[in-house]
Enzyme design. Structure first.
Site, PDB file in Angstrom:
ATOM      1  N   TYR A 111      39.057  23.231  45.437  1.00  0.00           N
ATOM      2  CA  TYR A 111      40.192  24.151  45.504  1.00  0.00           C
ATOM      3  C   TYR A 111      41.407  23.406  46.088  1.00  0.00           C
ATOM      4  O   TYR A 111      41.265  22.619  47.027  1.00  0.00           O
ATOM      5  CB  TYR A 111      39.790  25.371  46.348  1.00  0.00           C
ATOM      6  N   LYS A 208      37.291  36.784  47.803  1.00  0.00           N
ATOM      7  CA  LYS A 208      36.916  36.829  46.391  1.00  0.00           C
ATOM      8  C   LYS A 208      35.784  37.836  46.171  1.00  0.00           C
ATOM      9  O   LYS A 208      35.927  38.986  46.498  1.00  0.00           O
ATOM     10  CB  LYS A 208      36.568  35.412  45.935  1.00  0.00           C
TER      11      LYS A 208
END
Ligand SMILES: Cc1ncc(COP(=O)(O)O)c(C=O)c1O
Length: 393
Positions: A111, A208
């Site tokens: 990420y 998430k």
């Protein structure tokens, strides 16, 4: 709650505190900054660690604690530390155990902000970092030096969906006594439990799937009791990236449906990926649930299913890609993933913009890559939306 219960049961019951005063079924929200001591001596005992009990919500809170115990049970780990964001979890795990002069080996593709933390911030504090292509685990062995302390990876990799071999990498870490950290955001403990492969610390962006409703930013770190206490008593206490009790309460609510949500995310993503793969305007699809994907062989062993994120490249140039994204009607143009709503984004200009163009190329993140998070809508409606936009290329 015993670790041996099935994950669907743990998602609802693990860590549950019985509300003896009122019998509340739902988790009470202890929305308080501080906790009142009976007297000065009690306050002193709590600070000295001689008496259990809460002190101040940056150091711990009963609602947050319930979430920590729930996620730890689901990951099959002893304990967990809840953090303000996923980056709070990544930085908490790394900064607690690394110091100036230590060497860290990370997967090249991670990420974007995890990359920025390792390549820019940690190096400022004297930590040496080597980024390697972990699809060839021997690259890890070759990079190990006397001062190597830790390895860091995520799988499937955000954003290109490359799957890394947890069993082999976990073995290398154990052989060399390295602290191994894996970011399990994309699959959650419902689909993948890295502890089974000997990983020491598991981090999540709870923003998430764990929360799943797009209304919280949060993170969590799972590990053994000793490491988690160390994280809480050093970096989390003094840097202060702890989770708000209200966010913990929302995640506790969201996580109850995580197993059934993951089932639908996976089923929808599979249909969407199969649609994209056969479409003549699509150049490449990266989804481990497709037989053509290099990660397909890990399904059923390392990971139960492929998750809800798909990456792909369309035929055409960057402008075609932007126009394609702009025409989407059901998919919202937004970073993040794991929500009920389907989302679409362009990693090179958005989530992975902390990489320079050269670094992105090195890491296998192409400029034309598009990432979608397949939500919980009806898959046929999502396919219709992709179809109308692709038809106009
Ligand atoms: C794999 C992964 N790890 C960590 C993070 C960071 O999480 P947060 O945005 O909650 O800080 C993200 C965010 O997109 C992510 O995708």
């Amino acid at each position: 709650m015993s670790h041996s219960k099935h994950i669907e049961t743990q998602a609802i019951h693990a860590g549950r505190i019985n509300d003896e005063q009122f019998g509340s079924l739902a988790t009470p929200l202890y929305q308080t900054s501080t906790f009142v001591f009976e007297n000065a001596e009690q306050g002193a005992r709590r600070f000295a660690g001689e008496e259990a009990g809460y002190i101040y919500s940056r150091l711990g809170n009963p609602t947050t604690r319930q979430l920590e115990q729930r996620v730890a049970a689901m990951e099959g780990m002893e304990d967990a530390a809840a953090t303000a964001t996923g980056m709070g979890a990544v930085s908490g795990a790394l900064m607690t155990f690394l110091q100036a002069g230590d060497h860290l080996i990370s997967s090249k593709a991670v990420y974007g902000c995890s990359f920025a933390l390792m390549s820019h911030l940690l190096t400022k504090f004297g930590v040496e970092v080597t980024f390697v292509d972990m699809t060839e685990p021997e690259n890890i062995s070759a990079a190990i030096k006397p001062n190597t302390k830790m390895i860091f990876l995520e799988t499937p990799i955000n954003p290109n969906m490359v799957v890394l071999d947890l069993a082999t990498i976990g073995n290398i870490a154990q052989q060399h006594k390295l602290i191994s950290v894996v970011d399990n955001t994309f699959l959650t403990p419902v689909l993948q439990q890295p502890a089974k492969f000997g990983f020491d610390l598991i981090v999540h962006s709870a923003t998430k799937y764990l929360n799943g409703h797009g209304d919280v930013v949060a993170g969590i770190i799972c590990g053994n009791t000793e490491m988690i206490n160390q994280i809480k008593m050093t970096v989390l206490k003094d840097i202060g990236a702890t989770m708000s009790p209200h966010d913990a309460w929302l995640i506790l609510r969201g996580i109850k449906t995580l197993p059934i949500r993951m089932e639908r995310h996976c089923a929808n993503a599979q249909k969407v990926a199969e649609f994209l793969e056969q479409h003549n305007k699509i150049a490449n699809v990266y989804y481990p649930g497709l037989k053509s994907h290099s990660g397909y062989k890990f399904i059923g062993t390392q990971m139960q299913a492929a998750g809800g994120v798909i990456a792909f490249e369309i035929k055409g140039n960057i402008e075609d890609g932007a126009a394609f994204i702009n025409r989407m009607q059901l998919f919202s143009i937004a970073v993040s993933l794991g929500d009920a709503e389907s989302l679409i984004q362009h990693p090179a200009s958005m989530t992975h913009s902390p990489y320079s163009p050269e670094e992105r190329l090195e890491a296998g993140i192409s400029d034309g890559l598009i990432r979608i998070s397949v939500g919980l809508e009806n898959a046929d409606d999502l396919i219709d939306d992709l179809s109308q936009s692709l038809a106009q290329i």
